[in-house]
Structure formats: C-alpha cells, structure tokens
Design a protein around this motif. Structure first.
Motif, short mmCIF file in Angstrom:
data_model
loop_
_atom_site.label_atom_id
_atom_site.label_comp_id
_atom_site.label_asym_id
_atom_site.label_seq_id
_atom_site.Cartn_x
_atom_site.Cartn_y
_atom_site.Cartn_z
N ARG A 1 0.84 -1.20 0.00
CA ARG A 1 0.00 0.00 0.00
C ARG A 1 0.87 1.26 0.00
NH1 ARG A 1 -4.35 1.91 4.20
NH2 ARG A 1 -5.34 3.53 2.94
N LEU A 2 1.93 1.24 0.82
CA LEU A 2 2.82 2.40 0.87
C LEU A 2 3.52 2.59 -0.48
CD1 LEU A 2 4.26 4.68 2.32
CD2 LEU A 2 5.87 3.01 3.27
N ASN A 3 4.03 1.50 -1.03
CA ASN A 3 4.70 1.61 -2.32
C ASN A 3 3.75 2.08 -3.42
OD1 ASN A 3 7.13 0.89 -1.28
ND2 ASN A 3 7.05 -1.25 -1.94
N GLY A 4 2.51 1.64 -3.34
CA GLY A 4 1.51 2.09 -4.31
C GLY A 4 1.31 3.59 -4.24
N LEU A 5 1.20 4.10 -3.03
CA LEU A 5 1.03 5.55 -2.85
C LEU A 5 2.27 6.31 -3.32
CD1 LEU A 5 -0.73 5.79 0.63
CD2 LEU A 5 -1.71 6.39 -1.60
N LEU A 6 3.44 5.77 -2.98
CA LEU A 6 4.68 6.45 -3.38
C LEU A 6 4.77 6.55 -4.91
CD1 LEU A 6 7.29 4.98 -0.85
CD2 LEU A 6 6.26 7.26 -0.82
N ALA A 7 4.31 5.50 -5.58
CA ALA A 7 4.39 5.50 -7.04
C ALA A 7 3.28 6.33 -7.68
CB ALA A 7 4.33 4.05 -7.56
N ASP A 8 2.04 6.08 -7.28
CA ASP A 8 0.90 6.65 -8.00
C ASP A 8 0.48 8.02 -7.48
OD1 ASP A 8 0.95 4.21 -9.23
OD2 ASP A 8 -0.69 3.37 -8.04
N LYS B 1 9.41 15.48 2.12
CA LYS B 1 8.67 15.23 3.36
C LYS B 1 7.54 14.21 3.19
CE LYS B 1 10.78 18.12 6.25
NZ LYS B 1 11.57 17.57 7.39
N ILE B 2 6.96 14.14 2.00
CA ILE B 2 5.81 13.27 1.76
C ILE B 2 6.17 11.78 1.97
CG2 ILE B 2 6.21 13.08 -0.75
CD1 ILE B 2 2.73 13.55 0.80
N ASN B 3 7.43 11.42 1.77
CA ASN B 3 7.82 10.00 1.92
C ASN B 3 7.49 9.48 3.31
OD1 ASN B 3 9.09 10.18 -0.65
ND2 ASN B 3 10.97 10.92 0.29
N ASN B 4 7.93 10.24 4.31
CA ASN B 4 7.71 9.86 5.70
C ASN B 4 6.26 10.05 6.11
OD1 ASN B 4 8.08 9.74 8.67
ND2 ASN B 4 8.00 11.98 8.54
N VAL B 5 5.65 11.11 5.61
CA VAL B 5 4.28 11.42 6.02
C VAL B 5 3.32 10.31 5.60
CG1 VAL B 5 2.36 12.94 5.49
CG2 VAL B 5 4.56 13.91 6.18
N LEU B 6 3.47 9.81 4.38
CA LEU B 6 2.57 8.74 3.94
C LEU B 6 2.75 7.50 4.80
CD1 LEU B 6 2.74 9.20 0.06
CD2 LEU B 6 0.75 9.61 1.54
N GLY B 7 3.99 7.18 5.13
CA GLY B 7 4.25 6.02 5.99
C GLY B 7 3.58 6.17 7.35
N GLN B 8 3.80 7.32 7.98
CA GLN B 8 3.24 7.52 9.32
C GLN B 8 1.72 7.68 9.28
OE1 GLN B 8 5.01 9.78 12.50
NE2 GLN B 8 6.82 10.19 11.28
N ALA B 9 1.20 8.26 8.20
CA ALA B 9 -0.26 8.39 8.11
C ALA B 9 -0.91 7.01 8.02
CB ALA B 9 -0.65 9.25 6.91
N LEU B 10 -0.29 6.11 7.28
CA LEU B 10 -0.82 4.73 7.23
C LEU B 10 -0.71 4.06 8.60
CD1 LEU B 10 0.48 3.41 3.77
CD2 LEU B 10 -1.81 4.25 4.34
N LEU B 11 0.36 4.36 9.33
CA LEU B 11 0.48 3.80 10.68
C LEU B 11 -0.60 4.38 11.61
CD1 LEU B 11 4.35 3.81 11.31
CD2 LEU B 11 2.89 1.85 10.77
N THR C 1 1.78 16.74 5.57
CA THR C 1 0.91 16.10 6.55
C THR C 1 -0.56 16.42 6.27
OG1 THR C 1 2.68 16.22 8.19
CG2 THR C 1 0.47 15.84 9.02
N ALA C 2 -0.83 17.69 5.98
CA ALA C 2 -2.20 18.09 5.66
C ALA C 2 -2.70 17.32 4.43
CB ALA C 2 -2.28 19.59 5.42
N THR C 3 -1.81 17.11 3.49
CA THR C 3 -2.15 16.37 2.26
C THR C 3 -2.52 14.93 2.57
OG1 THR C 3 -0.69 17.78 0.95
CG2 THR C 3 -1.21 15.60 0.05
N ALA C 4 -1.67 14.26 3.35
CA ALA C 4 -1.93 12.85 3.67
C ALA C 4 -3.21 12.72 4.50
CB ALA C 4 -0.74 12.26 4.41
N CYS C 5 -3.45 13.68 5.40
CA CYS C 5 -4.66 13.63 6.22
C CYS C 5 -5.91 13.81 5.35
CB CYS C 5 -4.60 14.68 7.33
SG CYS C 5 -3.41 14.24 8.62
N ALA C 6 -5.81 14.70 4.36
CA ALA C 6 -6.93 14.86 3.44
C ALA C 6 -7.17 13.56 2.68
CB ALA C 6 -6.65 16.00 2.46
#
Lengths: 266, 406
Positions: B52-59, B96-106, B128-133
């Motif tokens: 799931r994380l890799n999918g988000l990182l790619a797409d 910054k988005i790399n870490n944020v997506l990981g922690q948002a999924l956590l 962070t605001a982006t991942a939360c949205a």
C-alpha cells in the motif's frame, strides 16, 4: 539507605494527613524574590518545597509555568543560583528538592550536580523528562550522594512500568493526575484516584504524591483523602503575582485542606 | 521498489545510536511510543502495508523521482559533475511526503483519528495536511509565528487542504517552539492522536522510523547512479536541519566506503557571529525534544535561539544518527551561510531553470565548494530536497536588498 524524605512522610503519617508540597521556579521573579516566596510557602504550611529549574523548553508545563520560567531566564537565573536558593532554604531549616528537566543537569555534569545539591542541603530531584530507563548516571550519582530520586508516573503508565518506576524511585513517587501539562484546573481528575490505587499495588510502602491541577484547599482535601502528598505548582506561580502575602495565604489554605481529611477521620 | 529495509546495526533496541538518541520524554508518552514501535515493527513485516505504501509512493507521490545532471551549474564546481536527486518533483514539493505517507498509514493502523504535526518551512505541514486529506484524518499543524509570516504561502496551502494551523507564540516562535507545543498537545491527547513528527529527531522510534521511510531517496539514487554512470558517486551532499532528507539519501551509502557523505548546515550570518543554526558544527551533546544529540545550548544547558534565512533549517537540534555519524567520522558536516545559500539559490535558478527550496540551496552551495576538492570528473550527488515556490517572497526581499546596495 533510608529515603531523605522518610522522616517527613513518617511525621505526616503520625498526624494522619497528607504532606503538602509546593513548587516555584528559582529566580522568579528574581533570585532573591524567589527565596522570599519559597520561604513564604514553608511559613504558610508547606512541608516540602520543589525548587524549579527554569528551562528554555519546558514541554510538560502549561502557560503559567512557561511564562514564569521565561521571566526567570530573562532575568538571568543560572543553575548555580538554584543551588544557592536550595542552600538558603535548608539553612533556615526547610526541606527542599529540585525539579528539573534533564538537560541543565546533563550539561552541569550529573555527578557534579548531585554532589553540589547534596552539599547545599537539597534532599532529592524530581525529573519530569527522565525515565528510569535512561537514568543510569543519575541513579549512580543519587546513590553516591544520598539523594532521593523522584520519578513520575502517569495514567497511561502500564502496570509493568509502574512497578519498574517505583523500584527505581526513592522518597516518593510523583503521580500525574491527568494526561496533560501543568496548570490549575477546576476539577480534580478522577484518573488521579485510580492511578494512586494502581500505584499502591506496585509500590508497596512507597509514598505517592499527586500533582497537576490542584489549586485550592478543597481540592487539596480531596487529593489528601487518597494520596500521601498533595503537590501544587501553577497555583503558587499565579499567587506569586500577589507577592509573599499571596503565596503565604495559598499555602495556609492548602495546609488546612490537607488536614481536613485527618479532622474528618478523628 | 523496496522502501522499508531491515534496520542495520544502529540503533539498538532502545533507540540509541552509539551514545545518542534514546527517550528523554515524560513517562506519560512512553506507552504511545511503545505502541508506535510495536505497530511500526508489525507493519514493516506486513506485505500488505508495504504494498500500500509503495503504491502511494508510485501513484500519488510520483516516485521514483529522477536524477538530473546539471552541467551549467557544474561549470561553477571546479570540474566535478553535479547530479541532483529531484525530491523537489514529488507531490507537495519536497521529500517530506515520503515519511508522512508512511506515518499516516500507521496512524490509520493504530485507529487514531487525529494527527498533529510541527512545521518550520511548512513543507512537512503541507505534506501532513495532504496525507490527512487523502486518508480522512483530522489534522492540526503547529507552526512558529515567525514562520507563518515568512512561509505564508504554505500556511494557505495547509488551510486549503483542511488542516488547522496554530501559530506558536512562545519562545523564539520558530520550529523548536512548534515542536514544544506539539509535544504538549500530544501528552494531553495521546489516546486519540498521533504525533506525525517530520524529522529524524525526537524520542525512539522516530529517528529510525522516519529514516526508514526516507531511505527510498538513497536507494533509488544509488540504483540510478549505477544505471546511468556505471559507478557510485564520489560524494553525496544534503542540507541538514533536523536531518531527514540527509539521512534518507546518506543511509544506503553508509556501507560504501568510497562515497563521502557531507551534510551542510545553516550558518545564518556565520558560525562566528552567534546567529546561526549550525548544530553539528558548533553544538555540544544535550537533550532536546526527547533525544540526546548535538545541541546549540549555553553553558547552563539552555537551548540557544537560532537564526537562518531558511525556516526549515532554523533549529537548534539535529537527529541523533547524524551525531553518531559525525563522531564516527563516517559523515562530515559543514556550515553554509545565508548569503552563500542565496547565491546558490539564484545560480541554480539561472543556470538550470530549477528554483530550489532555500533549505536545499544550502546543499547546492555546499556542492559548489565540495566540487573543487573532489576534482575534475568527480560525480557529486546532491539531494535537491524541495522546490522553491514557497521561498519566492523571501528571495524577492533578499535580492532587492542586494540591488539597493550594489
């Protein structure tokens, strides 16, 4: 070795009452001013004072203590001033422990600080951001210089951590009554009583003090009904705005509060 | 694409990198840190989480980010060939988005509905605001009042994304104080809230977890360099504030002894002026925000107020792994002044058509100085951690001032 604070808790126990512990930062509003305010706390009825070390990044403190710490730092207070405040309290026959975030002690040198605090007549240190897991240096220094080490527990502490923290503690265990930062509150949290009951299962015989939120005699009486010590901080900082009389009056109100429970029992 | 790797020898089980790191926080936070450690360990062993994380990182993010050789910039680098790792091209404009997506999924995995974050330049806050949205999480961002003024565009972006931005008015009113306020919020609301820390500082497990989420930068760059040049770079350069983009690109090269790792810190007006944020160059070990690391502090252990033109580097602490890399000599850290960074900011813009974040301009400025030391033909990989749209206002003021005096 026996805790340096053991005689205090024995005396309060003989009176069937909780101890009253008051906090003020050293150097607030000035170094000499803080000496007078801390003396007023003892005169008004505090059994023990926590002499706070003002710190630039007090993450466990609410706005009241933050503002006082900033003011003290702006006025130029140094760690050696804190030690001199402790010394003057001890010289006048009062009991004092230091409450400090850990970096000032780390910077001073943990063993040097313990040595100098003990020489000043201080009885121990409360460490809000030092957990026993990271405290090897401090535990060794406290042992070497015969100081009490007062760690904190919180409503979120697991049973395992309560037990481990109690095992590392000497003097008393400081129970944060709420999840949150320091500051006077209108209502004593129900979490406090629950936490103290849990602590007693894991810390047989170790006195438990409750802090965070107490601001008047009625709240002090409530906390005194289940804890061995009532700890008051932010309310004293606010009272310090009214100078020595304000601090003495608050201490007297709180001192009446911690005795009310004993009076009810009698 | 492999993004999460087994941890190497550092840190130990309690988060110590040599003597650094650890957990210097109130007991009230330990349960949450233990939970996060356990959930993270569980997630990184879960193929579904990784997929799931890799999918988000790619797409969503657009990874892998490309590498770009910049020959016209390199003309100013003594013959070395500069290659940029283009984290500025990620969605939201920085690494910054790399870490944020990981922690948002956590956060989702922990069942917590609310996220808080600190931000300096606003890049971590925007991410962070982006991942939360994206994931439907409530988002509160603490930002120093000084930074809300100099990074007003990012404040607007966060609010557009549905986040609440709280200006912090205590202390120096910059990143350090935003972290203090976030920690106070966390200790109060820890049952419902995840603190999505944006750098490799803080108590364990943040330094190792945030590093792992950013390792993708270095893993990709290493493969890209081998594929394009048939060899590893001679040096890797990055800017260092808390140190997240630097550790992300450094880490996969740590076991390559031929690759120099060089971090560039914000020297503000100059390290000798006292107005700077060059923690590893001028600090001493101490605790701040939950870890032992190098720290800008006075002789009494009070944190010193910092200065940098770059809000994202204006921080008196640094991640503990960088302190360990400095002490072991595996990485070196050097200061870059505001003026040097702004010169590089302009030079990269004019020679290559790439406007960097002022943070990243420190790495570019560093590379221009490192190039001549490496010599002709050397390959110098530079992490371009973010883009400079947010900094246009600062740049206009800076260069107008220079023109008035020229």
């Amino acid at each position: 070795m026996t805790a340096r604070l053991a005689p205090l808790f024995e005396a309060c126990g003989a009176d069937h009452r909780a101890a009253l512990i008051g906090y003020l930062p050293a150097g607030y509003p000035t170094v000499d001013g803080s000496r007078a305010l801390l003396r007023a706390m003892l005169d008004g009825g505090c059994d023990l004072v926590e002499v706070g070390v003002p710190y630039s990044d007090p993450v466990l403190d609410g706005p009241t203590i933050q503002a006082a710490s900033e003011a003290a730092l702006r006025a130029g207070v140094r760690l050696r001033d804190v030690l001199s405040v402790v010394e003057s309290i001890a010289a006048a026959g009062g009991r004092a422990v230091v409450m400090t975030y850990w970096n000032p002690v780390h910077r001073y040198g943990v063993d040097s600080f313990a040595r100098d605090l003990a020489a000043a007549g201080g009885l121990g240190v409360i460490t809000p951001d030092l957990i026993p897991d990271e405290a090897q240096d401090w535990l060794a220094a406290a042992q070497a210089h015969d100081l009490d080490r007062i760690f904190l527990v919180a409503p979120s502490s697991t049973d395992q951590r309560l037990a481990a923290t109690a095992a590392a503690t000497r003097g008393f265990l400081y129970a944060s009554s709420v999840m949150g930062v320091t500051g006077a509150r209108d209502v004593v949290s129900s979490a406090a009583g629950t936490l103290v009951s849990r602590v007693r299962e894991h810390a047989l015989g170790l006195p438990v003090g409750v802090g965070l939120g107490v601001r008047n005699g009625a709240q002090a009486a409530e906390v005194a009904s289940f804890a061995d010590a009532v700890i008051v901080g932010s309310a004293f900082v606010t009272a310090a705005g009214a100078g020595v009389p304000g601090v003495r009056a608050l201490a007297a109100d709180l001192a009446t509060g911690v005795r009310r429970h004993a009076a009810q029992l009698a | 694409m492999v993004t999460v790797q087994p941890a190497t020898a550092q840190p130990d089980a309690r988060g110590h990198f040599g003597r650094y790191g650890g957990r210097f926080v109130p007991e009230a936070l330990i349960k949450a840190l233990d939970q996060l450690t356990a959930v993270y360990a569980d997630a990184r062993a879960d193929p579904e989480f990784i997929a799931r994380l890799n999918g988000l990182l790619a797409d969503y993010t657009g990874r892998p980010s490309p590498i770009t050789e910049v020959p016209r910039l390199s003309e100013h680098a003594g013959g070395a060939r500069i290659v940029l790792k283009r984290e500025d091209l990620n969605h939201t404009g920085s690494h910054k988005i790399n870490n944020v997506l990981g922690q948002a999924l956590l956060t989702e995995r922990m069942g917590k509905p609310r996220v808080i974050a600190e931000t300096g330049a606003g890049q971590h806050g925007v991410a962070t605001a982006t991942a939360c949205a994206l994931l439907g999480l409530q988002c509160v961002v603490y930002m120093g009042e000084v930074d809300t003024e100099r990074q007003a565009l990012n404040v607007a972006r966060m609010r557009l994304l549905g986040a609440e931005v709280i200006p912090v008015k205590t202390g120096s009113r910059t990143l350090k104080d935003a972290i203090n306020e976030a920690l106070r919020d966390w200790v109060t609301n820890v049952d419902t809230t995840h603190y999505l820390l944006g750098t490799v500082a803080g108590p364990h497990p943040f330094p190792v977890m945030v590093r792992d989420f950013h390792r993708v930068i270095g893993l990709e760059a290493r493969e890209q360099m081998l594929a394009r040049y048939g060899r590893l770079p001679d040096a890797v350069a990055a800017c260092v504030g808390g140190g997240s983009n630097a550790i992300g690109i450094f880490h996969p090269f740590i076991d390559d002894p031929g690759v120099r790792l060089v971090g560039f810190e914000a020297a503000g007006d100059g390290v000798d002026t006292g107005r700077h944020a060059a923690t590893l160059s001028a600090g001493e070990p101490g605790m701040l925000h939950g870890a032992l690391s190098y720290l800008l502090q006075d002789s009494d252990g009070q944190t010193i107020e910092t200065h940098s033109i770059s809000a994202g580097l204006d921080y008196p602490g640094v991640g503990p792994e960088h302190s360990w890399l400095k002490d072991t000599g595996r990485a070196e850290y050097r200061p870059i002044t505001d003026a040097q960074a702004m010169d590089a900011f302009q030079l990269l813009s004019r020679t290559e058509g790439i406007i960097p974040a002022i943070e990243s301009a420190h790495a570019v400025a560093g590379a221009l100085r490192l190039g001549p030391e490496l010599g002709p033909g050397a390959l110098l990989l530079v992490n371009l951690s973010g883009r400079g749209d947010k900094d246009v206002d600062t740049a206009v003021k800076w260069f107008d001032l220079l023109e008035e005096h020229s």
